[in-house]
Design an enzyme around this catalytic site. Sequence first.
Site, PDB file in Angstrom:
ATOM      1  CB  CYS A  48      -0.693   0.193   1.453  1.00  0.00           C
ATOM      2  SG  CYS A  48      -1.770   1.459   1.483  1.00  0.00           S
ATOM      3  CB  ILE A  49       1.027   3.888  -2.517  1.00  0.00           C
ATOM      4  CG1 ILE A  49       2.258   4.657  -2.768  1.00  0.00           C
ATOM      5  CG2 ILE A  49       0.143   4.391  -3.049  1.00  0.00           C
ATOM      6  CD1 ILE A  49       2.483   5.162  -4.112  1.00  0.00           C
TER       7      ILE A  49
END
Lengths: 130, 119
Positions: free
Chosen positions: A77-78
């Site tokens: 997840c960025i």
Amino acid sequence: MKFAIALFSPPHAPSSRRALRFAEAVLAGGHEIVRLFLYQDAVQHASAALVLPQDETDGARQWQTFISDNQLDAVVCIAAALRRGVLNDEEAARHDKPATVQSRAWTLSGLGQLHEANQLADRLICFGGP
Amino acid sequence: MSQSLLIVTRQAPWSGPGAREALDIALAGGAFDLPLGLLFLDDGVFQLAPGQQPASLTLKDLQANLQALPMFGVEALYVSARSLNERGLSDGALQLPVEVLDDVGLSALFERYDQVITL
């Protein structure tokens, strides 16, 4: 059977090791892993900058090897990664930060990838969390 | 037919990014029009408490994000009656329209969803 595996705990947590053993068993049993997804403190698995004492097991490296060997779709997840200092070249440049520390085994992307994996899989298995 | 997902949020809003990160999963899923529910459990019920002053802890207010849930199509919101009672919170003053469930209701809720994520 198709599995999506989500991991929420850091590489030193027992649940990280359990997740890896589970993932190995999934493939050994002839099943498929549609995606691995790292969220919360698990994004540290995607850091290429972890240094452990020589006589300790490097869980993050074991995951990276497992992913490469099996050509798995492995997503971080960025937003969770940026918050914890795990950046790729593009994000380091975008936010004017000096270091790129993301392992190439993993890809930075959004939470939509977790939802998509959940739709593609028969089972979502989560490790870690409170 | 989409698989349904229940997100269980168990962290207080002041205890780290956990509450926000659970909420982000719900909002992202809502944006994709997926069938989701959000359950406030254990310390997660503090996210619904009235009269919070996060600025006094130099924290960003989670309320605006919580209020966005219905706009993102996430309207299946639940809270554990036991968790509220244990923390002295009344279900009359919560910040969102949530369905209050007793322990039997919780078990039925978990049965209804295909997948569960607990944060």
